[in-house]
Design a protein around this motif. Structure first.
Motif, mmCIF file in Angstrom:
data_model
loop_
_atom_site.group_PDB
_atom_site.id
_atom_site.type_symbol
_atom_site.label_atom_id
_atom_site.label_comp_id
_atom_site.label_asym_id
_atom_site.label_seq_id
_atom_site.Cartn_x
_atom_site.Cartn_y
_atom_site.Cartn_z
ATOM 1 N N PRO A 307 0.855 -1.197 0.026
ATOM 2 C CA PRO A 307 -0.093 0.022 0.012
ATOM 3 C C PRO A 307 0.953 1.143 0.056
ATOM 4 O O PRO A 307 0.360 2.338 -0.505
ATOM 5 C CB PRO A 307 -0.795 -0.069 1.340
ATOM 6 N N ALA A 308 2.082 1.361 0.816
ATOM 7 C CA ALA A 308 2.901 2.505 0.698
ATOM 8 C C ALA A 308 3.157 2.783 -0.616
ATOM 9 O O ALA A 308 3.743 4.030 -0.869
ATOM 10 C CB ALA A 308 3.965 2.285 1.862
ATOM 11 N N PHE A 326 11.279 2.478 2.147
ATOM 12 C CA PHE A 326 11.350 1.290 3.007
ATOM 13 C C PHE A 326 9.843 1.009 3.697
ATOM 14 O O PHE A 326 9.230 1.928 4.256
ATOM 15 C CB PHE A 326 12.452 1.531 4.068
ATOM 16 N N SER A 327 9.497 0.067 3.611
ATOM 17 C CA SER A 327 8.094 -0.580 4.088
ATOM 18 C C SER A 327 7.978 -2.003 4.235
ATOM 19 O O SER A 327 8.128 -2.587 3.384
ATOM 20 C CB SER A 327 6.978 0.077 3.206
ATOM 21 N N GLY A 328 7.335 -2.326 5.275
ATOM 22 C CA GLY A 328 7.206 -3.763 5.440
ATOM 23 C C GLY A 328 8.689 -4.615 5.752
ATOM 24 O O GLY A 328 8.503 -5.612 5.045
ATOM 25 N N GLY A 456 14.878 -6.968 0.555
ATOM 26 C CA GLY A 456 14.838 -7.175 2.022
ATOM 27 C C GLY A 456 15.393 -6.840 3.042
ATOM 28 O O GLY A 456 16.950 -7.063 2.762
ATOM 29 N N LEU A 457 15.419 -6.455 4.056
ATOM 30 C CA LEU A 457 16.323 -5.857 5.272
ATOM 31 C C LEU A 457 16.504 -7.509 5.876
ATOM 32 O O LEU A 457 16.003 -7.934 6.727
ATOM 33 C CB LEU A 457 15.983 -5.039 6.222
#
Length: 698
Positions: A307-308, A326-328, A456-457
């Motif tokens: 969504p972001a 950066f999101s999720g 991914g982080l």
């Protein structure tokens, strides 16, 4: 969609089935085969059901098929819990197939040839025939289509195999229905039972009560004896029946979540990646190579991304660059390649041509072009599909129904959504060459073609190595000392997983615990497991704290668990004496309450079938006693869930006489029949010897 396509998509459901609808009740050969030692065979036995062995060679492929269906249904690549669901699904199917199959045989239940004919092509078709060959709007079966498909079996071995599978399932379901009818027809409700049930749900009671709570007696003042424990245990023994063996374990988890240094390193890497992405010559290739998450390089509608990101990129013009965002727990970088307005869904038909049968793609394309010309000259597309298409949809004239974006392979989707109704398009996909007829396009909304990268982080190797070393050091230390004490000394938190079943796919606080659970079932109470277990976000060291066998558990096994109930039982005796003294010489509930220092609480319109006291608890014993009492009389002490009660009934409100006894009996018989079918199957399991060895394999 034709029968072959439908069965190909649903093969997993048909192979596995639900309880009572298991497809295959197979017989396992002798445990000792010529040339094979018995122990080699026994190592392959997943379980034994009423003397019949289930081999991993037969069980495993069904689990794989079931797991594939769950992945398709729920999405994702599958996890430990989904795997456990698949294993349990297949096991329940095997149990049902064998036990119900033997019960059908014992009762003489069969499906005659005439019955099968009627189920396949007669006036009373099976629900499966209705599902595959029925009109979705009317439910009417196209019998001509059924007969045509049956006739084609001799020419099509794959279709014959699928019809055999379907016929087997139809017979199983018919037998299940006969068995269910046999059970339901054995259920009867008397007029007296019908009236009692009506009264229990409609007769109202109003009363006043006073209660002395168990909490009013401090726990420290109650000294429990062995006799107290044994008395409670013996009175409630059936409550302690363990349906399956369980293990409990304690564990310490060593986190491998990214550190600040890891986060900084990933951010730096992503920023460099974004700079390279801006100037990349081949956007789709660059995204495919560098993204952790593969997003198809095709037009997509709003609502498919995080969504972001989704809320931003669909408002950007073609040529825009967005990110890193950066999101999720991951970074997203997006290039908007193109935007346009496109149909929301398309109705289309197709003819699929297999190039391998014609000598190559060029010849397949020539045939598709020839077929297109024939259609343009007035030849029926449906008739050509039945003659030339190799897809199961040919049985319906190539009709694929209505589909939205994301349901078809990219070349097919592009042609269907970018054309216009009436177009005939020839495209090539991994399945072959398609001649597509666009029948109808519905709706219109903005879509965008995106080059998408997601990183991914994640933790660095240094972080993971450090966590593993701590876990391994802790394992070495607890092997020589007390688990809880060693954890406390090192400032570590001990987690608890209680009553874990052999096939359970989850445990509190652990995201991938299957190997740990398997090893726990190979260990004894008190054992520290010899391995450091790798979860998705931690390394784990564990110790088995309890083993509860199947069956009635011993007093020692449940002693700690029942301590609060035993204490309340002792308090109940103490408080009953107190209430009885207060009752001496009293004639009204208010007098008793005054002696006890309690208030009187009024309750109105309570029914026997729903024994909930507002603001208190479910008090079955209290409400049952109320309905067996006379109005105006002071009760004796009643020990309940919350405390010891005394009450006085104000009165009862009787319902009008039961107007339709037959309808009440019918409703009760339906409910009873449903319960009876489940109870009958449970009885078959209880009376059969079932050995479940799944924990050795999964």
């Amino acid at each position: 969609m034709g029968l072959m396509t439908f069965l190909r998509n649903r093969a997993g459901y048909i192979l596995i089935g639900a309880i009572g609808f298991a497809i295959v009740a197979f017989l396992v050969g002798d445990a000792i085969n010529v040339g094979k030692p018995f122990w080699a065979e026994s190592q392959k036995v997943v379980g034994t059901i009423d003397g019949e062995e289930i081999s991993i060679d037969q069980f495993g492929p069904k689990v794989d098929q079931s797991l594939a269906q769950f992945k398709q249904q729920y999405g994702g690549s599958g996890n430990a819990q989904m795997q456990a669901m698949a294993v349990d699904n297949v096991w329940q199917g095997e149990v049902a197939g064998i036990l119900l199959g033997k019960e059908y045989s014992r009762l003489g239940l069969t499906i005659s040839g005439d019955e099968l004919f009627d189920l396949l092509q007669g006036k009373n078709p099976s629900p499966l025939i209705v599902q595959y060959f029925g009109n979705p709007q009317t439910g009417e079966v196209n019998r001509a289509e059924v007969l045509n498909s049956l006739k084609q079996q001799d020419k099509n071995p794959q279709l014959k195999q699928q019809w055999d599978l379907l016929q087997s399932e139809i017979e199983k379901q018919a037998l299940q229905k006969k068995y269910a009818n046999l059970i339901s027809n054995s259920v009867y409700v008397t007029t007296l039972e019908a009236n009692d049930e009506y009264q229990n749900r409609n007769k109202l009671a109003s009363f006043k009560y006073a209660v002395v709570d168990y909490a009013s007696v401090p726990d420290a003042t109650v000294k429990l004896t062995e006799s107290d424990y044994s008395d409670y245990y013996n009175e409630n023994k059936k409550r302690f029946e363990n349906p399956t063996e369980t293990r409990s374990f304690e564990y310490v988890a060593f986190s491998v979540n990214p550190t600040k240094a890891d986060s900084a390193a990933v951010k730096s890497q992503v920023e460099k990646l974004a700079a390279d992405f801006r100037t990349a010559q081949n956007d789709s290739l660059f995204a495919a190579v560098n993204s952790d998450v593969k997003v198809p390089y095709t037009y997509m509608s709003k609502g498919k991304l995080d969504p972001a990101v989704d809320s931003v990129v669909f408002n950007l013009p073609a040529g825009s660059f967005y990110g890193p965002k950066f999101s999720g727990n991951s970074y997203k970088i997006v290039k908007v390649i193109d935007t346009r307005f496109s149909p929301d869904s398309v109705k289309a038909s197709h003819i699929l041509i297999d190039p391998s049968k014609l000598g190559g793609v060029d010849r397949a394309n020539k045939l598709a072009d020839s077929l297109r010309t024939l259609v343009q000259n007035g030849v029926s597309f449906a008739s050509l599909a039945q003659q030339y298409s190799v897809d199961g949809s040919k049985d319906k004239g190539g009709d694929l129904g209505t589909f939205s974006r994301g349901q078809m392979v990219a070349p097919f989707e592009e042609a269907a959504f970018n054309g216009k109704p009436g177009d005939l398009k020839v495209v090539t996909s991994q399945f072959g060459v398609h001649l597509i007829k666009i029948e109808k396009q519905v709706g219109s909304s903005k879509v965008a073609k995106l080059a998408y990268i997601e990183k991914g982080l994640v933790s660095s190797n240094k972080t993971r190595d450090a966590a593993y070393k701590k876990a391994n050091s802790f394992l070495n230390e607890v092997e020589k000392g007390d688990f809880a004490e060693v954890a406390k000394k090192n400032g570590l938190t001990v987690g608890v997983a209680d009553k874990v079943t052999p096939t359970q796919g989850f445990a509190p606080g652990l995201d991938n615990p299957r190997q740990l659970i398997r090893d726990a079932y190979a260990a004894d109470k008190g054992d520290v497991l010899k391995e450091v277990y790798q979860m998705d976000n931690a390394y784990v060291v564990a110790r088995v704290t309890d083993v509860k066998p199947k069956g009635i558990l011993s007093l020692d096994a449940v002693k700690k668990e029942i301590e609060p109930m035993v204490r309340n039982a002792v308090k109940a005796k103490m408080l009953t004496e107190k209430v009885n003294k207060a009752l001496e010489g009293a004639s009204k509930i208010e007098q008793v309450a005054q002696k006890l220092g309690k208030t009187v609480a009024p309750v109105e319109n309570i029914v026997f079938a729903n024994p909930i006291i507002p603001g208190a608890a479910q008090e079955n014993k209290l409400v049952g006693t109320v309905f067996g009492s006379q109005p105006g009389k002071l009760s004796k002490a009643v020990d309940g869930v919350q405390g010891v009660y005394v009450f006085s009934v104000d009165g009862f409100s009787n319902p009008a006489p039961l107007a339709n006894t037959y309808k009440q009996k019918e409703m009760m018989m339906q409910a009873s029949a449903q319960r009876s079918l489940g109870a009958a199957f449970q009885a078959l399991q209880d009376k059969s010897e079932i050995k479940d060895n799944r924990v050795k394999f999964y």
